[in-house]
Design a protein around this motif. Structure first.
Motif, PDB file in Angstrom:
ATOM      1  N   MET B  31       0.825  -1.206   0.000  1.00 50.91           N
ATOM      2  CA  MET B  31       0.000   0.000   0.000  1.00 50.91           C
ATOM      3  C   MET B  31       0.862   1.261   0.000  1.00 50.91           C
ATOM      4  SD  MET B  31      -3.096  -0.396  -0.435  1.00 50.91           S
ATOM      5  CE  MET B  31      -2.897  -1.844  -1.423  1.00 50.91           C
ATOM      6  N   ALA B  32       1.998   1.199   0.702  1.00 48.12           N
ATOM      7  CA  ALA B  32       2.905   2.345   0.701  1.00 48.12           C
ATOM      8  C   ALA B  32       3.375   2.624  -0.724  1.00 48.12           C
ATOM      9  CB  ALA B  32       4.091   2.085   1.615  1.00 48.12           C
ATOM     10  N   LEU B  33       3.663   1.546  -1.474  1.00 45.64           N
ATOM     11  CA  LEU B  33       4.072   1.709  -2.866  1.00 45.64           C
ATOM     12  C   LEU B  33       2.927   2.261  -3.699  1.00 45.64           C
ATOM     13  CD1 LEU B  33       6.174  -1.472  -3.579  1.00 45.64           C
ATOM     14  CD2 LEU B  33       6.829   0.857  -4.152  1.00 45.64           C
ATOM     15  N   ALA B  34       1.735   1.699  -3.468  1.00 49.22           N
ATOM     16  CA  ALA B  34       0.585   2.098  -4.283  1.00 49.22           C
ATOM     17  C   ALA B  34       0.213   3.559  -4.057  1.00 49.22           C
ATOM     18  CB  ALA B  34      -0.616   1.191  -3.977  1.00 49.22           C
ATOM     19  N   GLU B  35       0.550   4.087  -2.867  1.00 51.43           N
ATOM     20  CA  GLU B  35       0.289   5.505  -2.583  1.00 51.43           C
ATOM     21  C   GLU B  35       1.111   6.410  -3.490  1.00 51.43           C
ATOM     22  OE1 GLU B  35      -1.585   7.073  -0.421  1.00 51.43           O
ATOM     23  OE2 GLU B  35      -2.320   5.489   0.896  1.00 51.43           O
ATOM     24  N   ARG B  38       0.384   6.562  -9.583  1.00 47.11           N
ATOM     25  CA  ARG B  38      -0.848   7.138 -10.100  1.00 47.11           C
ATOM     26  C   ARG B  38      -1.697   6.059 -10.775  1.00 47.11           C
ATOM     27  NH1 ARG B  38      -1.106  12.419 -12.035  1.00 47.11           N
ATOM     28  NH2 ARG B  38       1.132  12.407 -12.230  1.00 47.11           N
ATOM     29  N   CYS B  39      -2.991   6.139 -10.538  1.00 47.51           N
ATOM     30  CA  CYS B  39      -3.903   5.260 -11.262  1.00 47.51           C
ATOM     31  C   CYS B  39      -4.139   5.892 -12.626  1.00 47.51           C
ATOM     32  CB  CYS B  39      -5.226   5.143 -10.519  1.00 47.51           C
ATOM     33  SG  CYS B  39      -6.490   4.339 -11.503  1.00 47.51           S
ATOM     34  N   LEU B  40      -3.898   5.097 -13.691  1.00 44.24           N
ATOM     35  CA  LEU B  40      -3.983   5.683 -15.030  1.00 44.24           C
ATOM     36  C   LEU B  40      -5.404   5.837 -15.518  1.00 44.24           C
ATOM     37  CD1 LEU B  40      -1.079   3.615 -15.574  1.00 44.24           C
ATOM     38  CD2 LEU B  40      -1.054   5.713 -16.899  1.00 44.24           C
ATOM     39  N   VAL B  41      -6.305   5.071 -14.941  1.00 45.70           N
ATOM     40  CA  VAL B  41      -7.693   5.134 -15.392  1.00 45.70           C
ATOM     41  C   VAL B  41      -8.361   6.382 -14.825  1.00 45.70           C
ATOM     42  CG1 VAL B  41      -9.865   3.901 -15.532  1.00 45.70           C
ATOM     43  CG2 VAL B  41      -7.735   2.636 -15.460  1.00 45.70           C
ATOM     44  N   CYS B  42      -8.081   6.642 -13.532  1.00 43.69           N
ATOM     45  CA  CYS B  42      -8.679   7.797 -12.873  1.00 43.69           C
ATOM     46  C   CYS B  42      -7.509   8.614 -12.378  1.00 43.69           C
ATOM     47  CB  CYS B  42      -9.532   7.336 -11.705  1.00 43.69           C
ATOM     48  SG  CYS B  42      -8.933   5.792 -11.029  1.00 43.69           S
ATOM     49  N   ASP B  77      10.159   0.067 -11.120  1.00 39.35           N
ATOM     50  CA  ASP B  77      10.698  -0.042 -12.477  1.00 39.35           C
ATOM     51  C   ASP B  77       9.789  -0.868 -13.374  1.00 39.35           C
ATOM     52  OD1 ASP B  77      12.794   1.509 -11.804  1.00 39.35           O
ATOM     53  OD2 ASP B  77      14.270  -0.103 -11.640  1.00 39.35           O
ATOM     54  N   TYR B  78       9.209  -1.911 -12.799  1.00 42.27           N
ATOM     55  CA  TYR B  78       8.293  -2.776 -13.546  1.00 42.27           C
ATOM     56  C   TYR B  78       7.132  -1.948 -14.088  1.00 42.27           C
ATOM     57  CZ  TYR B  78       4.439  -6.200 -13.941  1.00 42.27           C
ATOM     58  OH  TYR B  78       3.359  -6.931 -14.363  1.00 42.27           O
ATOM     59  N   LEU B  88       4.426   7.772 -11.831  1.00 43.07           N
ATOM     60  CA  LEU B  88       5.092   8.211 -10.607  1.00 43.07           C
ATOM     61  C   LEU B  88       4.568   9.580 -10.195  1.00 43.07           C
ATOM     62  CD1 LEU B  88       8.727   7.349 -11.660  1.00 43.07           C
ATOM     63  CD2 LEU B  88       7.217   5.980 -10.249  1.00 43.07           C
ATOM     64  N   TYR B  89       4.225   9.733  -8.919  1.00 46.65           N
ATOM     65  CA  TYR B  89       3.866  11.062  -8.439  1.00 46.65           C
ATOM     66  C   TYR B  89       5.114  11.919  -8.262  1.00 46.65           C
ATOM     67  CZ  TYR B  89      -1.072  10.292  -7.782  1.00 46.65           C
ATOM     68  OH  TYR B  89      -2.392  10.078  -8.001  1.00 46.65           O
ATOM     69  N   ARG B  90       6.236  11.254  -8.018  1.00 44.90           N
ATOM     70  CA  ARG B  90       7.501  11.991  -7.919  1.00 44.90           C
ATOM     71  C   ARG B  90       8.361  11.620  -9.102  1.00 44.90           C
ATOM     72  NH1 ARG B  90       9.501  11.358  -1.815  1.00 44.90           N
ATOM     73  NH2 ARG B  90       7.660  10.094  -1.451  1.00 44.90           N
ATOM     74  N   PRO B  91       8.316  12.438 -10.160  1.00 47.10           N
ATOM     75  CA  PRO B  91       9.050  12.063 -11.365  1.00 47.10           C
ATOM     76  C   PRO B  91      10.555  12.079 -11.127  1.00 47.10           C
ATOM     77  CG  PRO B  91       8.101  14.254 -11.587  1.00 47.10           C
ATOM     78  CD  PRO B  91       7.623  13.716 -10.286  1.00 47.10           C
TER      79      PRO B  91
END
Lengths: 175, 151
Positions: B31-35, B38-42, B77-78, B88-91
């Motif tokens: 979940m920390a990673l998922a935070e 960015r979700c590409l759909v929304c 990276d995957y 990425l939220y942090r480019p």
């Protein structure tokens, strides 16, 4: 005079940036897969589950991979365009039936017509993830060496086919 | 049809949320990673917040990878290999993102430079503008305040 002109110019530049920026489509994310080898997959076919289809089968040919699903309304919208492109015979069009149920996919093709040489059946959507699919329909142009040369996210339109895809296919076919 | 889809969606959701409780450590890392992604759909939601089908699939992929012991770096990276830096939220800092990272700093520095330049110039001109006659008059005024004039 200068004192007013400079802020006005800066304001004008800002408006210009906003005008262009707000006009861009945030859905058109540049794909990192362009000019990279098409990711490997081997999937059962939609019509004949015993047979498989792999991107390797297409080496040496210029082809299109069109990601579609029966639940996707925009796929219905682009369907006539895909059909026309497939009929023109410039390049074979293969389908990737994405996160669909087999009977739904088959029914959809029966109802609207099947433009594809065949469709691969990706029920889990894992191949979709490998291809960076996030907004069905998506279309990939893959060259003879198996490299992705173009990706369209969203429905194909006849304008895109005429201006982007046909010239690219011509070029790739000659290569 | 819509109702059916909604019901099916609900079932699929319930099924896919199941692995969440399996291992709290794995879940926390996933979940920390998922935070951070960015979700590409929304596009205004993170993967963690989103319930879109693709976000669900991607979260499951992340969980699997965390369970298999892949590093955060490998997992990010995957996803970048498939969806680009946009997830990425942090480019990352690259030639193409230099303006993004340093643009605001440059603007701030330019603004400060202009401000200081103007302040300095104003001070200089203010001092230079008093002519000899004015100085003499100012001195007279300060001494006895006798000069007549409109008050």
């Amino acid at each position: 005079m200068n004192r007013f002109l400079i802020p006005l110019a800066i304001f004008g530049i800002l408006v210009g940036f906003l005008f262009v920026g707000l006009g861009l489509n945030p859905r058109e994310v540049p794909s990192p897969l362009i000019d990279k080898p098409a990711p490997h997959f081997e999937l059962p076919q939609l019509h004949e589950p015993d047979k498989t289809f792999s991107q390797k089968d297409m080496l040496g040919k210029v082809w299109l991979l069109n990601v579609w699903a029966s639940w996707c309304t925009a796929c219905r919208e682009e369907h006539p365009v895909v059909t026309e492109l497939a009929k023109s015979g410039v390049a074979p069009v293969y389908g990737l039936n994405y996160k669909d149920r087999r009977e739904d996919g088959l029914a959809w093709l029966r109802r609207f017509g099947d433009p594809y040489r065949l469709s691969a059946f990706d029920i889990q959507g894992t191949v979709g993830i490998d291809y960076g699919v996030y907004g069905v329909p998506e279309t990939y142009v893959i060259d003879k060496r198996g490299v992705i040369r173009y990706k369209r996210i969203g429905p194909l339109t006849s304008d895109i086919v005429k201006q982007k895809i046909l010239p690219l296919l011509d070029e790739l076919n000659r290569a | 049809m819509l109702v059916l889809l909604l019901i099916l969606g609900g079932i699929a959701h319930a099924k896919e949320a199941a692995p969440a409780a399996e291992d709290p450590v794995v879940e926390r890392r996933a979940m920390a990673l998922a935070e951070e992604l960015r979700c590409l759909v929304c596009q205004n939601q993170s993967l963690a917040d989103s319930n879109a089908a693709l976000a669900m699939d991607l979260k499951n992929q992340i969980r699997d990878k965390v369970k298999r012991g892949e590093s955060d770096r490998e997992i990010v990276d995957y996803l970048v290999a498939r969806y680009g830096d946009f997830v990425l939220y942090r480019p990352p800092l690259k030639a193409t993102t230099l303006i993004l990272w340093f643009g605001p700093l440059i603007l701030l520095a330019t603004g400060l430079a202009v401000l200081f330049y103007r302040l300095a110039r104003r001070r200089n001109t203010a001092e230079a503008e008093l002519s000899e006659a004015e100085r003499a008059r100012a001195a007279r005024l300060l001494e006895d305040g006798s000069e007549a004039g409109p008050r």
